[in-house]
Design a protein around this motif. Structure first.
Motif, PDB file in Angstrom:
ATOM      1  N   ALA A  78       0.830  -1.213   0.000  1.00 53.42           N
ATOM      2  CA  ALA A  78       0.000   0.000   0.000  1.00 53.42           C
ATOM      3  C   ALA A  78       0.860   1.256   0.000  1.00 53.42           C
ATOM      4  O   ALA A  78       0.554   2.234  -0.697  1.00 53.42           O
ATOM      5  N   LEU A  79       1.945   1.240   0.778  1.00 54.93           N
ATOM      6  CA  LEU A  79       2.824   2.417   0.846  1.00 54.93           C
ATOM      7  C   LEU A  79       3.452   2.713  -0.507  1.00 54.93           C
ATOM      8  O   LEU A  79       3.589   3.884  -0.901  1.00 54.93           O
ATOM      9  N   LYS A  80       3.829   1.687  -1.245  1.00 51.72           N
ATOM     10  CA  LYS A  80       4.382   1.895  -2.592  1.00 51.72           C
ATOM     11  C   LYS A  80       3.346   2.544  -3.505  1.00 51.72           C
ATOM     12  O   LYS A  80       3.661   3.470  -4.270  1.00 51.72           O
ATOM     13  N   LEU A  81       2.097   2.054  -3.443  1.00 49.44           N
ATOM     14  CA  LEU A  81       1.039   2.641  -4.262  1.00 49.44           C
ATOM     15  C   LEU A  81       0.779   4.090  -3.885  1.00 49.44           C
ATOM     16  O   LEU A  81       0.504   4.929  -4.746  1.00 49.44           O
ATOM     17  N   LEU A  82       0.856   4.398  -2.604  1.00 48.09           N
ATOM     18  CA  LEU A  82       0.603   5.765  -2.142  1.00 48.09           C
ATOM     19  C   LEU A  82       1.737   6.705  -2.534  1.00 48.09           C
ATOM     20  O   LEU A  82       1.500   7.869  -2.887  1.00 48.09           O
ATOM     21  N   ALA A  83       2.962   6.219  -2.464  1.00 49.66           N
ATOM     22  CA  ALA A  83       4.117   7.092  -2.718  1.00 49.66           C
ATOM     23  C   ALA A  83       4.308   7.377  -4.201  1.00 49.66           C
ATOM     24  O   ALA A  83       4.778   8.474  -4.575  1.00 49.66           O
ATOM     25  N   THR A  84       3.933   6.436  -5.062  1.00 52.27           N
ATOM     26  CA  THR A  84       4.194   6.592  -6.495  1.00 52.27           C
ATOM     27  C   THR A  84       3.585   7.861  -7.091  1.00 52.27           C
ATOM     28  O   THR A  84       4.293   8.660  -7.723  1.00 52.27           O
ATOM     29  N   PRO A  85       2.266   8.137  -6.925  1.00 51.29           N
ATOM     30  CA  PRO A  85       1.720   9.362  -7.510  1.00 51.29           C
ATOM     31  C   PRO A  85       2.260  10.632  -6.869  1.00 51.29           C
ATOM     32  O   PRO A  85       2.365  11.668  -7.538  1.00 51.29           O
TER      33      PRO A  85
END
Length: 376
Positions: A78-85
């Motif tokens: 989830a953290l990767k998905l949140l940080a990407t944008p």
């Protein structure tokens, strides 16, 4: 063969344990987010919590969700998905002014509101409906899933063990109520738009252990989501916000009383539970009946130009919809009355027996034993 009896104050040495005993100890005493590897040919032990298995994070039901839903229970995904944008947004912000200064940032709608109405007052900004709202909503569903699982793994489990909880079922319940308290107390005002969709994902994936009123809980989530969705489309967002307020605030008090119950602070638990009943009565019944009265008697106060089904103008308040909304809120109130009856059963039992236990919960003492109880 390993000795069957050891000194009560000492754990047996690893060299004295059989393979089965080592598996049991490593399984039930694990605090890290991944399960231990098992010897060749042995089966992976099952878990009731949500920390990771050797192949991925597990839900409370023991299932591994498909790869595209791993973010719902794995905070690192989830953290990767949140940080990407966010990273892409700031890269665009830094680079684009030198190439195309007037080009809007395409990553902003992912985590920032879209549809700002230019002639609205800066101190009272207004936003029009937009398909970007769906992207915005999805982002914060992932965000609150991250918060939930991170708190469960890194905060609530150590806290539960600090207060002496050892049975996995109670630790899982403690984590559920810990997140509920944090969310309703601190994130409620900000997270209203995404909480119920995230909770539906929780129910579908089995991230929480089912209670006796599981079907009622699912119906409650669907009705609430239905109401808030229609408040968005009908431009009755005040009603949608009122529904959230009436539902969420009492849950913070209930979560606090449950946490005190798990750590066995009896007097504090009873005070918190009594406070919860008063708060619940006001928010989930008095305010709910006020909403019913308002929908039934005050719908005519809506502007006349909104009382039409006009997709291009964003108005959908046709004559039969107030009745439709009234029936939905009334159904929600029926569910509230069912839980109110259970709450009073708990209170009466507490007065008679001096114990207050949640009538909805399965017997959590009949959970898997701890390592010290299992190894022989």
């Amino acid at each position: 063969m390993a000795p069957r009896h050891t000194h009560p104050g000492k754990r047996p040495a690893v060299s004295q344990l059989s393979t089965a005993q080592i598996e049991k100890l490593s399984h039930y005493q694990l605090d890290s987010p991944s399960l231990p590897q098992t010897p060749p040919g042995s089966s992976t032990p099952s878990r009731t919590g949500s920390p990771a298995s050797s192949n991925g994070f597990l839900s409370a039901s023991g299932r591994v969700p498909p790869w595209w839903l791993q973010w719902a229970i794995n905070p690192y995904v989830a953290l990767k998905l949140l940080a990407t944008p966010v990273v892409l947004y700031f890269n665009w912000k830094l680079v684009t002014p030198y190439v195309a200064p007037d080009l809007p940032n395409p990553f902003a709608p992912i985590f920032l509101l879209s549809g700002y109405i230019a002639d609205s007052k800066p101190e009272q900004p207004r936003y029009a409906k937009s398909y970007n709202d769906l992207i915005f909503l999805a982002y914060y569903i992932v965000f609150f899933s991250f918060v939930r699982e991170y708190l469960a793994i890194k905060v609530s489990r150590p806290v539960a063990r600090y207060f002496g909880l050892r049975k996995e079922g109670k630790i899982v319940r403690f984590a559920e109520q810990f997140y509920a308290l944090v969310y309703f107390a601190f994130f409620g005002a900000w997270g209203y738009f995404s909480y119920w969709l995230q909770q539906l994902i929780v129910l579908v994936l089995g991230l929480e252990k089912p209670r006796k009123d599981y079907n009622m809980l699912v119906a409650h989530h669907f009705i609430t989501l239905w109401l808030v969705g229609w408040s968005y489309f009908l431009n009755m967002t005040i009603i949608g916000s009122a529904v959230y307020m009436s539902m969420d605030i009492p849950d913070a008090f209930f979560a606090a009383s449950k946490l005190l119950n798990y750590i066995q602070w009896e007097r504090a638990k009873m005070v918190a539970f009594g406070t919860f009943i008063g708060v619940w009565t006001y928010f989930r019944h008095y305010l709910n009946f006020k909403m019913l009265w308002s929908v039934w008697y005050e719908s005519h106060l809506a502007p006349e130009d909104s009382k039409q089904w006009n997709w291009s103008a964003g108005t959908y308040l046709v004559s039969w919809l107030p009745t439709f909304v009234f029936v939905s809120i009334f159904a929600l109130q029926m569910l509230n009355l069912f839980w109110y009856w259970l709450i009073w059963k708990i209170l009466i039992k507490a007065i008679i027996t001096r114990t207050a236990d949640d009538e909805r919960s399965d017997d959590e003492d009949e959970d898997e034993p701890t390592a010290n109880e299992k190894h022989d």
